[in-house]
Enzyme design. Structure first.
Site, short mmCIF file in Angstrom:
data_model
loop_
_atom_site.label_atom_id
_atom_site.label_comp_id
_atom_site.label_asym_id
_atom_site.label_seq_id
_atom_site.Cartn_x
_atom_site.Cartn_y
_atom_site.Cartn_z
N CYS A 1 -58.89 -19.26 -13.76
CA CYS A 1 -59.83 -18.71 -14.75
C CYS A 1 -59.60 -19.49 -16.03
O CYS A 1 -58.59 -19.31 -16.70
CB CYS A 1 -59.58 -17.22 -14.96
SG CYS A 1 -60.66 -16.49 -16.22
N GLU B 1 -66.56 -19.92 -13.42
CA GLU B 1 -65.90 -20.84 -12.50
C GLU B 1 -66.85 -22.01 -12.25
O GLU B 1 -68.08 -21.84 -12.31
CB GLU B 1 -65.54 -20.17 -11.17
CG GLU B 1 -64.45 -19.13 -11.26
CD GLU B 1 -63.07 -19.70 -11.57
OE1 GLU B 1 -62.95 -20.93 -11.71
OE2 GLU B 1 -62.12 -18.90 -11.69
#
Length: 222
Positions: free
Chosen positions: A2, A103
């Site tokens: 992340c 992402e």
């Protein structure tokens, strides 16, 4: 992993999600929170005050604060083993509120950014760790990292990892100020259910951390 997330909640939403937490400290919306920036966290301290910690964990033994750039995430599977994280896992945990995260999917010739959020559009909370770093007489730096785990079925086509998202009924366990045996925490570090989440492609506008507005989550047209 992340590497970017969004924080767009107001004080009322935060206070509803975390009753009893002091949110006197608040820095407003940011649709593109990036490593090394300050993030709002709720650390496992007894007075339950929200704090601003630098994103990227700096272990207290580190000689260089720039190590934080390499420690924005911590793998759930090795928290109890890695010297950088094992002490904080037992003693210094935190909650990191978010509205969504990004992402990047690797395609043949480029990387496509995707935004992931709850279908309900409600905020959620990452599981994090925190540390205090201080060199000689300088002011201490408080830093944090986001724990990751294997991706759920929704995320797997995009990336093989995802942040650990805790459920509200798990907050108190995670925020316990007492030292914990890791065996009592490991069961919390699992992938969040796919059926409660949604994702869509966004433009490369999000690639630059200088861009912090709502255009970062604008749906990318085909």
């Amino acid at each position: 992993m992340c590497g970017r997330f969004s924080f767009t909640m107001d004080i009322d939403e935060l206070q509803e999600a975390f009753p009893g937490v002091d949110f006197g400290l608040y820095f407003g919306s940011n649709y593109n929170v990036a490593p090394s920036q300050d993030v709002l966290v709720i650390p496992n301290i007894t007075d339950r005050k929200a704090q601003l910690f630098r994103w990227g964990l700096i272990p207290p033994w580190s000689k260089d604060l720039n190590i934080g750039y390499k420690m924005i995430n911590a793998r759930a599977e090795t928290l109890a083993e890695k010297p950088s994280f094992r002490s904080a896992y037992k003693r210094q945990r935190c909650l990191i509120p978010a509205s969504g995260f990004y992402e990047w999917r690797k395609d043949a010739s480029a990387k496509t950014p995707f935004y992931i959020r709850m279908k309900s559009r409600k905020m959620f909370t990452f599981a994090g760790l925190w540390e205090k770093w201080q060199k000689s007489a300088t002011e201490p730096i408080f830093s944090c990292t986001i724990i990751t785990t294997e991706a759920n079925e929704l995320l797997k086509p995009i990336h093989h990892r995802m942040p650990v998202i805790l459920k509200p009924e798990e907050y108190e366990t995670w925020l316990d100020a007492d030292e914990q045996q890791t065996e009592n925490l490991n069961h919390l570090l699992t992938a969040y259910p796919s059926d409660e989440m949604e994702t869509f492609a966004v433009s490369t506008h999000v690639n630059s951390p200088r861009n912090k507005g709502p255009d970062c989550i604008k749906v990318q047209s085909a």
